[in-house]
Motif scaffolding. Structure first.
Motif, PDB file in Angstrom:
ATOM      1  N   THR B 395     -20.274  24.481 -12.640  1.00 20.51           N
ATOM      2  CA  THR B 395     -19.547  24.159 -13.861  1.00 20.51           C
ATOM      3  C   THR B 395     -20.339  23.084 -14.612  1.00 20.51           C
ATOM      4  O   THR B 395     -21.375  22.637 -14.134  1.00 20.51           O
ATOM      5  CB  THR B 395     -18.141  23.626 -13.522  1.00 20.51           C
ATOM      6  OG1 THR B 395     -18.288  22.473 -12.694  1.00 20.51           O
ATOM      7  CG2 THR B 395     -17.310  24.665 -12.779  1.00 20.51           C
ATOM      8  N   THR B 396     -19.830  22.687 -15.763  1.00 23.95           N
ATOM      9  CA  THR B 396     -20.514  21.638 -16.513  1.00 23.95           C
ATOM     10  C   THR B 396     -20.583  20.377 -15.675  1.00 23.95           C
ATOM     11  O   THR B 396     -19.632  20.008 -14.989  1.00 23.95           O
ATOM     12  CB  THR B 396     -19.757  21.283 -17.817  1.00 23.95           C
ATOM     13  OG1 THR B 396     -18.418  20.960 -17.491  1.00 23.95           O
ATOM     14  CG2 THR B 396     -19.781  22.441 -18.782  1.00 23.95           C
ATOM     15  N   THR B 397     -21.724  19.713 -15.745  1.00 26.03           N
ATOM     16  CA  THR B 397     -21.956  18.477 -15.011  1.00 26.03           C
ATOM     17  C   THR B 397     -23.201  17.862 -15.641  1.00 26.03           C
ATOM     18  O   THR B 397     -24.044  18.597 -16.171  1.00 26.03           O
ATOM     19  CB  THR B 397     -22.135  18.741 -13.498  1.00 26.03           C
ATOM     20  OG1 THR B 397     -22.456  17.536 -12.837  1.00 26.03           O
ATOM     21  CG2 THR B 397     -23.240  19.761 -13.240  1.00 26.03           C
ATOM     22  N   PRO B 398     -23.298  16.541 -15.638  1.00 24.41           N
ATOM     23  CA  PRO B 398     -24.445  15.943 -16.330  1.00 24.41           C
ATOM     24  C   PRO B 398     -25.809  16.431 -15.815  1.00 24.41           C
ATOM     25  O   PRO B 398     -26.768  16.459 -16.563  1.00 24.41           O
ATOM     26  CB  PRO B 398     -24.236  14.442 -16.086  1.00 24.41           C
ATOM     27  CG  PRO B 398     -22.749  14.292 -15.950  1.00 24.41           C
ATOM     28  CD  PRO B 398     -22.305  15.532 -15.240  1.00 24.41           C
ATOM     29  N   THR B 430     -20.092  28.511 -16.551  1.00 30.14           N
ATOM     30  CA  THR B 430     -20.415  28.002 -17.881  1.00 30.14           C
ATOM     31  C   THR B 430     -20.995  29.093 -18.758  1.00 30.14           C
ATOM     32  O   THR B 430     -21.381  30.151 -18.289  1.00 30.14           O
ATOM     33  CB  THR B 430     -21.501  26.928 -17.739  1.00 30.14           C
ATOM     34  OG1 THR B 430     -22.474  27.442 -16.828  1.00 30.14           O
ATOM     35  CG2 THR B 430     -20.936  25.649 -17.194  1.00 30.14           C
TER      36      THR B 430
END
Lengths: 718, 718
Positions: B395-398, B430
């Motif tokens: 998933t989105t993550t830095p 994503t």
């Protein structure tokens, strides 16, 4: 406790006139940097104040060393600062009179006992100042409708903030960001998206309540790990239903493993899953397994709120894909539309007669690639009276670049609106070869999916909405002698009741039981059997024995005096051997009621949602025909029938192989048990906790009868 | 008929030294234009001859007006020309001595009766010249391993032809092209892909046979709409199994609608689906629902052929996604791995104690974004002894841009190989935000999926392979008196057999039946009942009555002489009323065998796969506990147990609520019935068609007993 009603704080949060970003920076690798940047780049129209100890401006925004010295009191403060600094920041916000603060920072109740203490502290600091909190451990709020982005997700780095009519409240922040990114790519958009994290103060229902009243939101979506206030959830669901605003939910914890994972994530307890699902069904909250299919269904529902979907028309340039789609559709409980003769005749202008049917293999057409053949096919199919929705499964084909746009244009409801006349789902099974086609749909404001299964999941969930019932209006049966209020004396008090006493309570509520009498010796047993008529059953009667079969305390199929005497002696011998301490009051002689089916009807007081009644197959089948139905008590008879209809045993009630069981009797029994349950739960002063089991309820072709039952009543622990 | 053995023609088709493209052009909007272009642009190393009436060269390739005048005889001719011209082209190819022709053109048996006639014609023209055909109505052959592209799909317009180890044979051409396009995008690749279309001559099995022997192919995938030769399919499946080469299949026609769609598409008849599925299970052909998940599983199996998968470790940067994944995994019949203490201790260096568990929420780590935290987490999890496979739900993550590559690098089996030490599936939830991460995996030769459900479907299908049994070795029970060959006199001849005669046949095969005798009048019935012992059952014996219950011809629970007399009279009255024409031979008096469960054991001769035995729940439950098990006859006892284990009624055999039914007896009965079935099917000279029903087989705790049965024997129609 708080004097700021949630509604006002939520209104402010969703559309603040001013925002302070605590811990703001310009560094886009940091949460505080992205928070400030996103607010700016997505067109926030209010007053932004950056809080930073050393800078005068950040990204062109005025910065202040402390929230005390901002030129105005910010409506909302948002912070993504190290956990040890949060308490001080909350104190400062509270002192300054901020309406609400969003705490992005994690490691509170989600991170162990110490974090949980800190979480309680910041809530109490906020409450004492009438300030409300979102989070901690959240990703904040994205409101495309208001152009407010209080969210540091990297998903927002991309340009554009498309506005949709789907409102989304999520207990998971990363999930919200992820879905946001994917949604944009496939043409799905939101009115608002809110991540509530640990729900230390404001919780999911506060934002759902906002969305119910929000004119920009047509459909509500939620990702739920655990409900803070289950009864409020149920009340809001009823309100959303009455307002005609669909509410969809993905709720992790369907399985033991998922519940465990959700607990580690946001410390939410799933509660009794089956009861939650029953309440969702009663209140028309549609449960899905995947967040993306939830948003997709919500988007389709926004266009077609009143449409019920079960009969699907499929078309595809690939006959193979069409066949696979037909399989998926029927496996999911939907059905392939059967085209009318008129539809088939019209299709026969373009297809060979054997293929002028559902599914339509557009690759098999007999005419060339005229600009409009596939679009015209879609139009013909959309006019078919048996077709509720269309599924266009797109595979490689020479006209791939425009085939989806052709269909979208052909199906427009009217020239001014891209909304189609009938629901249609576009699925691209291809890869990037179809990117031109995908763009064509996005330009037309249409979404698509990239996976057949997702589309079928959307249709299946839509279909499930069609079986929702009108709101239940349970009516107390006229001959139920009791009402809850003021009649405590007529309801059982605390204690454990064996078969005899439980039969009496059931009898007062009009539940039919088989005839039985207590015999103190063999002779009396034979005499009673003679009066009742053979065959009979003998059961040990003893307050100390709960599971009579386990101690050899039950004999059935007794057809003669001799058999009764023999059974009497054997039972006494068995019980003395297996339960030597039990005091035998005698043996219960009962008419043997021969049913075709053993059912179980139970009732209890669910910790989250209150009194419920549970029913399904009993006896040896109890776990094999595992499905059990649950209704809140008191139960509406139509609901009970609808629930029975979903059970594997339903064919036995409908007429099957010469068997047609007593449906009316079973429904009546369940309803009466549910009234007993409701009365117990409502018993003054605080209601009672209880467990009631009618097991088995024997069901025959024209009658049914409770032949054993137990009841346990205790004080309510909540 | 043909003297060119398929093997030789298929070898030539898959790697021809020379190819003629009939109807070649330069126009990339035409099939003939793309056929020529693809052959050139994907690096075909053989001799290409374009056939075009007016041009001397096309795209730089020498063109000839007719196949008669090419400088050499082409190994293979491929044509996508208008249907009316195909016969002439086939005649020319046959006359020229072409080894095999690929007919892309559609509208043969797929387009109606006229097309079917033409199809038969071109096959007979080809056969008379020893030429073999692929198609018609196909998309030809793509062989990345040999750099041979005889396929006009637009999916091949893109550059690059990655070589994988998965061979794919498809009855649908568009599906092949579509999967090819999608596969490339997500890192899946093929050794060969063949579209067989209508299978007028060469068929799916011809190419599967090639792939079994092909060293470039590690795993075989097939898309099946209908089998031309089911027994050959079963034989090849056994060969693939013995060769250790996994065979996977998507087969449309799981549902009535899908079967209908497949029929319109390639005129394939699905046959009895349940038997097909049973044969696939016995021969270890893994069935999946989606072509893409099939190719994905095949690709993972190529890396991990011996791995069995059931315990999954999940990690994700989103706790919400991780919880959803845990739900999906457990719902799919897989289970979440339970990490060892050692694994948890190692994870606790990076995660809070409550989160150092499965699933791993990598977003919840307590340390910073060190370059290697997620990779190190994956390494720790891959070493966990309870973990069979990993699922990384991204998933989105830095650190999104590199997190997948970090994991891929951390899990390398050795520095020289990108193959991971344990199976891992990468799922991107994503959108395009993760495209850098996706590229990182592609560069490392790893595939990914873009949908959690797909990944779980792959794992679930993989898991199903773990329950395949070793090949069955049925052994004739020593006391089965008959063998098939030469003993026709001992087997029933054509006819319909009632209960009495069928009991005799069953008895000769050692199937246990309850005691019964024929009574001609009431007195005799009472006498027989006295000898057999009460309770007894009375059944009408009449050759003309098949369904005895339907005419009131059965009475059970008879406990006394008086009850027998009463029942006798009632049966005679009932039968005279409901079946006045039937001749009553008498009444059968039988010991009443009280089982806990009624089962049904049947046998018949499946038109596609030969003799089979079918067994499952009987009585009122027959359709409610609908699942039925099927085994080919004769059946192996271990297989029968394994099949019973999958039925909903299995808990009753394992010991459930004090019930533990006679498993050995049921297995023995099924095996004996299967030998009778096998002997009937093998009976000289041509085998017999038959239907045998033991219904019910009453099953008790320590015994079981066939209490009614019927048999119908007919001539074999194939």
């Amino acid at each position: 406790m708080s004097t700021v009603v949630p509604e006002r704080a939520v209104q402010t949060l969703m559309n603040p006139a001013s925002v302070a970003v605590i811990g703001a920076s310009e560094d886009q690798h940091k949460y505080g940097g992205r928070l400030l940047k996103m607010l700016l780049s997505h067109g926030y129209r209010g007053h932004i104040m950056a809080i930073n100890p050393v800078r005068e401006t950040l990204l062109g925004v005025s910065a202040y060393p402390h929230i005390d010295v901002t030129p105005v009191v910010p409506d909302v403060a948002v912070m993504a600062i190290p956990q040890p600094k949060v308490r001080e920041a909350i104190e400062a916000c509270a002192a300054r009179g901020v309406t609400a603060a969003i705490v992005i920072t994690a490691r509170f109740s989600d991170g162990g006992a110490e974090g949980a203490v800190l979480e309680r502290d910041i809530v109490s600091i906020a409450r004492s100042a009438n300030m409300r909190l979102v989070g901690p451990n959240c990703l904040g709020i994205i409101s495309p409708a208001h152009r407010v982005v209080l969210c540091p997700s990297t998903a927002l780095v991309a340009e554009g903030l498309p506005v949709g009519r789907v409102g989304f409240v999520s207990q998971s922040g990363a999930l919200m960001g992820t879905i946001f990114d994917k949604a944009k790519e496939i043409g799905l958009a939101f009115s608002h998206a809110i991540s509530v994290g640990n729900q230390a103060d404001l919780e999911l229902c506060d934002f759902v309540e906002y969305l119910i009243g929000d004119p920009a939101t047509a459909v509500i979506c939620t990702y739920i790990e655990g409900l803070k206030d289950p009864r409020r959830f149920a009340e809001l669901a009823a309100r959303a239903r009455e307002a005609g605003k669909p509410w969809l939910a993905v709720s992790s914890g369907r399985t033991q493993a998922g519940a465990q994972a959700a607990f580690s994530h946001t410390a939410s307890v799933a509660g009794d899953r089956a009861v939650f699902e029953a309440v969702c069904r009663e209140e028309h909250v549609t449960l899905l397994d995947s967040p993306l299919t939830m948003i997709a269904l919500a988007t389709s529902l926004a266009d077609h709120p009143a449409t019920q979907v079960s009969r699907i028309a499929v078309f595809s340039p690939s006959g193979g894909e069409a066949a696979i789609a037909a399989d998926e559709i029927e496996s999911a409980g939907l059905r392939m539309a059967v085209f009318s003769d008129a539809t088939r005749t019209k299709l026969a202008d373009y297809y060979p007669p054997s293929q002028a049917a559902n599914p339509v293999d557009t690759g098999g057409r007999t005419v060339g690639d005229g600009p409009d053949v596939v679009g015209e096919s879609a139009r013909i199919v959309a006019d078919d009276p048996d077709t509720d929705a269309l599924l266009f499964a797109i595979t490689t084909t020479p006209t791939l670049h425009r085939v989806a746009s052709d269909v979208a244009d052909a199906l427009r409801r009217d020239p001014a609106s891209p909304t189609p006349r009938k629901p249609i789902l576009y699925v691209f099974e291809t890869g990037r070869l179809a990117d031109t086609a995908r763009r064509g749909l996005l330009e037309r404001g249409r979404y698509f999916l990239n996976n057949l299964r997702e589309a079928v999941d959307v249709l299946a969930a839509w279909h499930s909405r069609g079986s929702y019932l009108p709101p239940g209006r349970p009516v107390r049966p006229a001959d139920c002698p009791l009402t809850a209020a003021g009649c405590a004396a007529h309801l059982p008090g605390k204690g454990t009741y064996g078969e005899g006493a439980t039969r009496e309570w059931l009898g007062r509520y009009g539940v039919r039981t088989n005839e039985e009498r207590l015999a103190r010796d063999e002779d009396e047993a034979v005499a009673i059997a003679g009066e009742l008529g053979y065959p009979v059953v003998l059961k040990v009667a003893s307050a100390g024995i709960v599971h009579k079969s386990d101690v050899g305390g039950v004999k059935v199929d007794l057809y003669s005096d001799a058999m009764v005497r023999d059974a009497y002696r054997r039972i006494v011998t068995n019980v003395r051997e297996h339960a030597p301490a039990a005091v035998i009051d005698g043996l219960s002689v009962q008419t043997q009621f021969k049913g075709r089916l053993e059912m179980i009807v139970g009732a209890r007081c669910d910790a989250a949602f209150g009194p419920i009644v549970v029913f399904g197959a009993g006896g040896v089948l109890v776990d094999i025909l595992a499905a059990r139905a649950i209704a809140r008590a008191p139960a509406d008879p139509d609901h009970v029938i609808a629930l029975l209809r979903r059970l594997p045993l339903w064919p036995l009630f409908e007429g099957y192989r010469g068997v047609r069981l007593d449906l009316a009797g079973v429904v009546d029994t369940v309803v009466r048990v549910s009234w007993l349950a409701a009365d117990l739960a409502a018993r003054q002063p605080a209601g009672l906790d209880f467990e009631l089991d009618v097991n088995p309820l024997m069901v025959a072709d024209d009658t049914c009868c409770a032949v054993d039952a137990r009841l346990r009543v205790a004080a309510r622990s909540d």
